[in-house]
Design a protein around this motif. Structure first.
Motif, short mmCIF file in Angstrom:
data_model
loop_
_atom_site.label_atom_id
_atom_site.label_comp_id
_atom_site.label_asym_id
_atom_site.label_seq_id
_atom_site.Cartn_x
_atom_site.Cartn_y
_atom_site.Cartn_z
N UNK A 117 0.83 -1.21 0.00
CA UNK A 117 0.00 0.00 0.00
C UNK A 117 0.87 1.26 0.00
N UNK A 118 2.09 1.14 0.51
CA UNK A 118 2.96 2.30 0.58
C UNK A 118 3.27 2.87 -0.80
N UNK A 119 3.29 2.02 -1.82
CA UNK A 119 3.55 2.49 -3.18
C UNK A 119 2.46 3.47 -3.62
N UNK A 120 1.22 3.10 -3.37
CA UNK A 120 0.09 3.94 -3.76
C UNK A 120 0.05 5.20 -2.91
N UNK A 121 0.27 5.04 -1.60
CA UNK A 121 0.24 6.19 -0.70
C UNK A 121 1.31 7.21 -1.09
N UNK A 122 2.47 6.73 -1.52
CA UNK A 122 3.55 7.63 -1.94
C UNK A 122 3.17 8.42 -3.19
N UNK A 123 2.47 7.77 -4.12
CA UNK A 123 2.02 8.49 -5.31
C UNK A 123 1.02 9.59 -4.95
N UNK A 176 1.13 10.55 8.26
CA UNK A 176 0.72 10.92 6.91
C UNK A 176 0.19 9.70 6.15
N UNK A 177 0.83 8.55 6.35
CA UNK A 177 0.39 7.33 5.67
C UNK A 177 -1.04 6.99 6.03
N UNK A 178 -1.33 6.91 7.32
CA UNK A 178 -2.68 6.54 7.72
C UNK A 178 -3.67 7.69 7.46
N UNK A 179 -3.18 8.91 7.31
CA UNK A 179 -4.02 10.01 6.87
C UNK A 179 -4.51 9.78 5.45
#
Length: 312
Positions: free
Chosen positions: A244-250, A303-306
């Motif tokens: 999921x981190x890949x999408x969150x980073x985008x 920020x990620x969970x935001x």
């Protein structure tokens, strides 16, 4: 705002983070999924599972293609000498399917009377969409085959990959499943960002958050949570949102802090096969890095969970 066009390559079906990554991408209006390809062992079944997930969201318009079931060098398993057995979390059928290796010939699919592999689809999409971003959520076999066929075209493609460990000598799953493929991509890509296990392992989902998801009364969330329950019953592992981190980073680039590096994939060694080896000048405090390879150094959990709270 111009949408970011993405192609997702995934081994959806073992863990539940791939499905969560797809859901986050589907929920964000700033992202446009141009297609999804599947990889690793029973890639055809994975394709069916991706299609079922898309059906829940009414997004059957997104093309899905199965890809490589076998590693580039299937005999080179290092300390894993026996075929890896795993469970595909078949949510649609509410069952778990135990499976092993898939023969290389099974990576082709039938699409309306003609055969097309995931690699063909990747190359055609890259050719058509010069600003495409590929999200790699599994082993890199499909990507490596695309690089081997058209290296000049593929080396310029922007790729975000979950894989490796950059602060540990431990091999990570996505890399060890096909180290040769990972080596091809790492050595040839000129625009690669990797999110390693040493960062993604912090993305654990609390029981309170799962309860909040369960309380939404959403049919799509209930569908996902059936997979979550199956995964936890099967493994006992916590829900960790690696891919999921890949999408969150985008969606929000400030979710992670990136660092430039010069790494290679170790292809030999009883204990080190599949590890990411730092080849920068260790004698220098701030070594000069010429290659445009970056990896996640740390993650901002708030920020990620935001991002998750906003779009998932």
């Amino acid at each position: 705002m111009k949408k970011i066009k993405i192609l997702i390559d995934t081994d959806l079906g073992d863990d539940v983070d791939d499905a969560a990554a797809l859901m986050l991408a589907l929920g964000c209006p700033d992202l446009e999924i141009l297609g999804i390809t599947t990889v690793y062992q029973d890639a055809v079944k994975r394709k069916e599972m991706v299609e079922d997930l898309l059906k829940q969201w009414g997004r059957e318009d997104i093309p899905v293609h199965s890809g490589a079931g076998s590693a580039l060098m299937e005999t080179a398993r290092g300390h894993w000498e026996e075929p890896i057995q795993y469970a595909l979390l078949d949510v649609a059928g509410s069952r778990e399917k135990e499976t092993g290796h898939v023969s290389p010939g099974e990576e082709k699919e039938n699409t309306g009377g003609y055969s097309e592999t995931a690699v063909d689809f990747i190359l055609e999409t890259v050719k058509r969409e010069p600003e495409l971003v590929i999200l790699e959520m599994g082993c890199m076999t499909n990507l490596a085959k695309a690089f081997l066929r058209e290296p000049e075209r593929m080396k310029r493609v922007r790729i975000l990959a979950m894989g490796g460990a950059f602060f540990s000598t431990a091999p990570e799953w996505n890399i060890i499943c096909d180290p040769e493929a990972a080596s091809v991509v790492v050595e040839q890509s000129e625009n690669l960002v990797m999110m390693g296990l040493d960062v993604t392992k912090y993305l654990k989902v609390s029981p309170e958050r799962v309860d909040e998801w369960r309380g939404r009364g959403s049919k799509t969330m209930e569908y996902y949570l059936r997979g979550v329950d199956m995964f936890r019953n099967k493994t006992g592992y916590p829900i960790t949102l690696h891919d999921v981190l890949l999408v969150a980073y985008l969606i929000d680039p400030q979710v992670v802090t990136l660092k430039k590096g010069q790494f290679s994939v170790e292809l030999a060694g009883r204990l080190t096969r599949g590890t990411m080896v730092d080849r920068s000048n260790y004698y220098e405090i701030d070594p000069q890095i010429e290659k445009n390879f970056r990896f996640a150094e740390k993650v901002d959990l708030e920020r990620f969970f935001g991002v998750m709270d906003r779009y998932f």
